[in-house]
Design a protein around this motif. Structure first.
Motif, short mmCIF file in Angstrom:
data_model
loop_
_atom_site.label_atom_id
_atom_site.label_comp_id
_atom_site.label_asym_id
_atom_site.label_seq_id
_atom_site.Cartn_x
_atom_site.Cartn_y
_atom_site.Cartn_z
N GLN A 1 5.36 -5.58 13.69
CA GLN A 1 5.53 -7.05 13.60
C GLN A 1 6.68 -7.41 12.66
OE1 GLN A 1 1.96 -9.07 12.33
NE2 GLN A 1 3.00 -11.03 12.05
N PHE A 2 6.80 -6.68 11.53
CA PHE A 2 7.86 -6.97 10.56
C PHE A 2 8.87 -5.82 10.52
CE2 PHE A 2 4.05 -9.24 9.04
CZ PHE A 2 4.55 -10.54 8.91
N ARG A 3 9.35 -5.46 11.71
CA ARG A 3 10.24 -4.31 11.81
C ARG A 3 11.55 -4.48 11.04
NH1 ARG A 3 10.24 -6.60 16.91
NH2 ARG A 3 8.75 -5.05 17.65
N ASN A 4 11.95 -5.72 10.80
CA ASN A 4 13.21 -5.96 10.08
C ASN A 4 13.06 -5.86 8.56
OD1 ASN A 4 14.60 -6.41 12.50
ND2 ASN A 4 13.99 -8.57 12.55
N GLU A 5 11.83 -5.81 8.09
CA GLU A 5 11.59 -5.70 6.65
C GLU A 5 11.56 -4.22 6.27
OE1 GLU A 5 11.55 -8.13 4.61
OE2 GLU A 5 11.36 -9.86 5.97
N THR A 6 12.72 -3.70 5.93
CA THR A 6 12.86 -2.25 5.67
C THR A 6 11.99 -1.78 4.51
OG1 THR A 6 15.14 -2.38 6.45
CG2 THR A 6 14.51 -0.41 5.21
N SER A 7 12.00 -2.52 3.41
CA SER A 7 11.24 -2.09 2.22
C SER A 7 9.75 -2.09 2.50
CB SER A 7 11.54 -3.02 1.04
OG SER A 7 12.90 -2.91 0.66
N PHE A 8 9.26 -3.10 3.25
CA PHE A 8 7.83 -3.13 3.59
C PHE A 8 7.46 -1.93 4.46
CE2 PHE A 8 4.55 -4.23 6.72
CZ PHE A 8 3.48 -4.40 5.86
N ASN A 9 8.30 -1.64 5.46
CA ASN A 9 8.02 -0.50 6.34
C ASN A 9 7.97 0.81 5.57
OD1 ASN A 9 8.02 -0.99 9.52
ND2 ASN A 9 9.24 -2.59 8.54
N LYS A 10 8.89 0.97 4.62
CA LYS A 10 8.88 2.20 3.82
C LYS A 10 7.65 2.24 2.92
CE LYS A 10 13.86 3.12 3.72
NZ LYS A 10 15.05 3.27 2.86
N ALA A 11 7.29 1.09 2.35
CA ALA A 11 6.12 1.04 1.46
C ALA A 11 4.85 1.41 2.22
CB ALA A 11 5.99 -0.35 0.85
N GLN A 12 4.66 0.82 3.43
CA GLN A 12 3.44 1.14 4.18
C GLN A 12 3.44 2.59 4.66
OE1 GLN A 12 2.80 1.62 7.70
NE2 GLN A 12 4.98 1.76 8.21
N PHE A 13 4.64 3.11 4.98
CA PHE A 13 4.73 4.52 5.41
C PHE A 13 4.29 5.46 4.29
CE2 PHE A 13 7.21 8.45 5.40
CZ PHE A 13 6.82 9.01 6.61
N PHE A 14 4.82 5.25 3.07
CA PHE A 14 4.47 6.12 1.95
C PHE A 14 3.03 5.91 1.50
CE2 PHE A 14 9.18 6.21 1.28
CZ PHE A 14 9.33 7.58 1.46
N PHE A 15 2.50 4.68 1.69
CA PHE A 15 1.10 4.41 1.37
C PHE A 15 0.17 5.24 2.25
CE2 PHE A 15 -2.85 2.02 2.02
CZ PHE A 15 -3.28 1.87 0.70
N ILE A 16 0.46 5.28 3.54
CA ILE A 16 -0.35 6.07 4.47
C ILE A 16 -0.28 7.56 4.12
CG2 ILE A 16 -0.55 6.81 6.88
CD1 ILE A 16 0.37 4.00 7.67
N LYS A 17 0.91 8.01 3.63
CA LYS A 17 1.11 9.42 3.28
C LYS A 17 0.59 9.76 1.88
CE LYS A 17 3.28 10.62 7.05
NZ LYS A 17 2.67 11.57 7.99
N ASN A 18 0.01 8.76 1.18
CA ASN A 18 -0.52 8.96 -0.18
C ASN A 18 0.55 9.34 -1.19
OD1 ASN A 18 -3.03 8.43 0.88
ND2 ASN A 18 -3.68 10.56 0.96
N ASN A 19 1.80 8.89 -0.93
CA ASN A 19 2.89 9.10 -1.88
C ASN A 19 2.98 7.85 -2.74
OD1 ASN A 19 5.37 9.35 -3.20
ND2 ASN A 19 6.28 10.51 -1.52
N TRP A 20 2.23 7.86 -3.86
CA TRP A 20 2.04 6.63 -4.64
C TRP A 20 3.29 6.18 -5.37
CZ3 TRP A 20 -1.82 5.57 -2.00
CH2 TRP A 20 -2.86 6.45 -1.77
N ASP A 21 4.10 7.10 -5.87
CA ASP A 21 5.32 6.71 -6.58
C ASP A 21 6.31 6.00 -5.65
OD1 ASP A 21 4.54 7.68 -9.07
OD2 ASP A 21 5.13 9.71 -8.54
N SER A 22 6.53 6.57 -4.46
CA SER A 22 7.44 5.94 -3.51
C SER A 22 6.89 4.60 -3.02
CB SER A 22 7.69 6.87 -2.32
OG SER A 22 8.33 8.05 -2.75
N THR A 23 5.57 4.51 -2.89
CA THR A 23 4.94 3.24 -2.50
C THR A 23 5.24 2.16 -3.53
OG1 THR A 23 3.14 4.42 -1.39
CG2 THR A 23 2.76 2.11 -1.93
#
Length: 579
Positions: A40-62
Motif C-alpha cells: 500500500q505504501f510502496r513509495n515510502e522506502t524507510s517504512f518498507n525497510k523498517a517493516q522488513f527488518f522488523f519481520i526479520k527481528n533485526n532490531w537495530d536496523s528497525t
C-alpha cells in the motif's frame, strides 16, 4: 523462612522469563498484514525497510529506518506503525523505559492497538509496575477472543496471574493461572505448559501448601522430558531438587541437582559447580553421621557385655592367635614379595621391548625426516614448487606420526603407573565425533578420503571425555593410515542393546587377516605390527585404546578381511534416562 526465600528467588527469575519468551507476536498473521502495508505504501522506502527488518527481528536496523520514516513523513497511520516498531524493538533490547515511551505515542485508533496494550503490560511487568501491567492486560482481556491478533489469551491470563502473585494477591493469581491452564492444555503448547505448571507450584509453595505444589512440580518435570529445550529441563529438575531438599531427601535432591547441572553445561563442559559439591558434602556428612550413630550403639552394647572373665579369655586367645598370625603374615609377605618381583620383571621386560620398538620407529621417522629435508634443500635450489609441496606434506605426515607415537607412549605410561585420572560424565557422542573429524581434516583431505558422521544425535554415553577422544583419535588415525586414496571412512551407531551404545568405525582400506585380529585382541599382547612393509607401527595405540575402552566399561570387536576394509566396533554404556 528458608524454604520461602529459596523458592521466591526461583519464581522471580522464572516469571520474568515467561513474560518475554511466551508472548511473541504471531509471525504469520502480523507478517501478512505488514506485507500488505508495504504494498500500500510502496513509495515510502524507510517504512518498507523498517517493516522488513522488523519481520526479520533485526532490531537495530528497525530502529534506524523507523526513525528516518518519522522524520520524513507526517502520515498518522505510518507514524503509529513506526512507534510500534520502535517500542517493540526497544523491548526486545531490554530498554524498557524507552520502549514504554514509544508505545505510549501510538494512538488508540491504531489497528493493532491490542498488541500495544499487550506490550505495555509486558513492559510494566519488567519495570515491576504491577498494577499498571494489570490494567493493560485487562484491556486486552476485554476484547473478544476472535479479535486477538499476535497473542494468545492463555498467555495474557498467565501474565495477569504473575502480576497478582507479585502483589501477594494469591486468590486472583490462582484464578488466572487456572484459566490459562484450561486453555493451554487444549493448545498443547508443551513449553508454555511447563512454565505454567511451575508457576502454579510456586504459588502453592509460597503459601506452604506443599501437597498441592509438589504434583505440579512433578508434572513440569515429567513434561520436560518430551522437549529439547535444555533451559526448561534445567529449571524443572532444579525445582525438583529443591523439593527433595526441603523433604530432607538429600540423596534424591543431589540426583536432580546433577541432572540440572548436566543440562546447564550442555554438550562438552561438564565441570561440577559449587552447589553440587555442597549437596554431595551434605549427603556425605549425613551418611557419616548415620555411621557414627550405629557405631555408638554398638559400643554401648559391647560395654555392657564386657567383664573381667571375658577380658581374660580374650587375652589368652590373643596370645595364642598372635603367633599363628605372625607366622601366616610372614608367609603372606614372602608370597607378596615374590609376586611383586615377578611383576617387576615382567614390567622391565615390557619396558625393554617397548623402548626397543619405539626407538626403532622414532629413529626411522627422524631418519626419514632428515632424508626428506635433504631433498627439500636441493629442491629449493631448483625451485620445483610441486616437489616442494610434496616434500612439505611428507615432512608433516612424518612429524604427525612421531607426535602420535610419543603421545600414545605418554598416555600408556601414565595408564600403567595409575597416574591417568578417569572422570566419567554424560557425553554427546555426535559432537565428539565432529570434533575428531575437524582435527583430522588435513589428513583426510591429503588422501582425498570422504568422512561420514552418521552417529545418532540422540546418543549420550557415560564415559571419561579425555580417554574417549584418545580412543577415537587413534582409531581414526589408523583408519586413515591403512586406507587407500579416494576411499571412505564412516562413523555410525547401531541399536543392539537398551543400555549400551554401539559405535562402528568402518574403512575400505587394506584390511587384516583373522590371525592378525586375534593377535591384536589378545589380552597378553602388548605390541603388534601390521604385515605391511610400507606402513610400520608399534601397535601401542590400539593397546592403549583397548585398556581405555575397558576402563570406561566398554568393549572392542574387530571385523575385517584382507583388501576388503575393517570395522572397529565399540560399545559404551549409555547415560541413564537418555531419550
Amino acid at each position: 523462612m528458608f524454604k520461602v526465600k529459596l523458592h521466591f528467588i526461583s519464581i522471580l527469575f522464572f516469571l520474568s522469563l515467561q513474560s518475554i519468551c511466551q508472548t511473541q507476536p504471531n509471525a504469520t498473521g502480523l507478517s501478512q498484514l505488514l506485507n500488505k502495508k508495504a504494498i500500500q505504501f510502496r513509495n515510502e522506502t524507510s517504512f518498507n525497510k523498517a517493516q522488513f527488518f522488523f519481520i526479520k527481528n533485526n532490531w537495530d536496523s528497525t530502529l534506524v529506518h523507523s526513525m528516518k520514516q518519522l522524520t520524513s513523513s507526517s502520515n498518522k497511520e505510518l507514524r503509529d506503525y513506526c512507534h510500534f516498531f520502535r517500542g517493540y524493538s526497544f523491548r526486545e533490547k531490554k530498554l524498557f523505559k524507552e520502549a514504554k515511551s514509544e508505545m505510549l505515542l501510538v494512538s488508540n485508533k491504531f489497528e493493532l492497538y491490542p498488541l500495544v496494550n499487550k506490550n505495555l503490560g509486558q513492559i510494566s511487568l519488567e519495570l515491576k509496575e504491577f498494577e499498571k501491567a494489570i490494567y493493560y492486560f485487562e484491556e486486552v482481556e476485554k476484547l473478544p477472543t476472535s479479535n486477538s491478533r499476535g497473542y494468545k489469551i492463555s498467555i495474557i491470563y498467565q501474565n495477569l496471574g504473575i502480576c497478582y502473585l507479585h502483589l501477594n494477591n494469591f486468590k486472583n493469581t490462582e484464578k488466572y493461572f487456572f484459566k490459562s491452564l484450561i486453555l493451554q492444555e487444549k493448545e498443547k503448547d508443551t513449553a508454555s505448559l511447563i512454565g505454567l505448571y511451575i508457576n502454579i507450584a510456586n504459588l502453592y509453595y509460597l503459601q506452604y501448601k506443599d501437597q498441592q505444589a509438589i504434583p505440579y512440580f512433578e508434572k513440569a518435570y515429567s513434561l520436560s522430558k518430551k522437549i529439547n529445550d535444555f533451559e526448561k529441563k534445567r529449571q524443572a529438575s532444579k525445582n525438583m531438587a529443591v523439593v527433595e531438599e526441603n523433604r530432607g531427601n538429600f540423596k534424591k535432591a543431589l540426583e536432580y541437582r546433577k541432572e540440572s547441572e548436566q543440562w546447564k553445561d550442555s554438550l562438552n563442559n561438564q565441570n561440577k559447580i559449587w552447589a553440587v559439591a555442597d549437596f554431595e558434602k551434605k549427603f556425605a556428612v549425613a551418611q557419616k553421621q548415620k555411621q557414627i550413630k550405629v557405631l555408638e550403639v554398638e559400643n554401648k552394647l559391647k560395654n555392657t557385655q564386657r567383664n573381667g572373665l571375658f577380658f581374660a579369655a580374650v587375652g589368652l586367645l590373643l596370645i595364642l592367635t598372635a603367633g599363628v598370625y605372625l607366622y601366616a603374615q610372614k608367609v603372606k609377605n614372602g608370597k607378596t614379595i615374590l609376586r611383586q618381583k615377578n611383576k617387576l620383571d615382567e614390567l622391565n621386560a615390557t619396558k625393554d621391548q617397548l623402548f626397543s620398538i619405539v626407538s626403532h620407529d622414532l629413529r626411522s621417522s627422524v631418519n626419514a625426516l632428515k632424508t626428506s629435508n635433504t631433498k627439500l634443500s636441493s629442491t629449493l635450489e631448483t625451485k620445483n614448487y610441486d616437489e616442494l609441496n610434496h616434500l612439505i606434506i611428507q615432512n608433516s605426515t612424518i612429524a604427525n606420526g612421531a607426535y602420535t607415537l610419543l603421545d600414545n607412549l605418554l598416555h600408556w605410561a601414565m595408564l600403567q603407573t595409575k597416574q591417568l585420572y578417569f572422570q566419567k560424565e554424560s557425553i554427546h557422542l555426535y559432537s565428539i565425533v565432529q570434533q575428531i573429524e575437524h582435527n583430522y581434516k588435513p589428513l583426510l583431505l591429503d588422501k582425498a578420503i570422504t568422512f561420514e558422521n552418521s552417529v545418532s544425535k540422540n546418543s549420550f554415553i557415560f564415559v571419561d571425555l579425555d580417554s574417549l577422544k584418545i580412543v577415537l583419535r587413534n582409531l581414526l588415525d589408523n583408519a586413515i593410515k591403512f586406507s587407500n586414496e579416494n576411499s571412505k571412512i564412516s562413523f555410525y551407531t547401531q541399536e543392539t542393546h537398551p543400555d549400551f551404545c554401539e559405535l562402528v568405525i568402518q574403512d575400505n582400506g587394506i584390511g587384516m587377516s583373522e590371525s592378525a585380529i586375534q593377535e591384536l585382541l589378545a589380552d597378553n599382547a602388548l605390541l603388534a605390527k601390521k604385515n605391511n612393509t610400507e606402513i610400520i607401527g608399534t601397535g601401542l595405540g590400539l593397546q592403549l585404546c583397548k585398556q581405555m575402552i575397558k576402563k570406561n566399561g566398554g568393549t572392542l570387536a574387530i571385523e575385517s578381511e584382507l583388501h576388503a576394509g575393517t570395522k572397529m566396533i565399540l560399545t559404551f554404556p549409555k547415560t541413564k534416562n537418555n531419550g
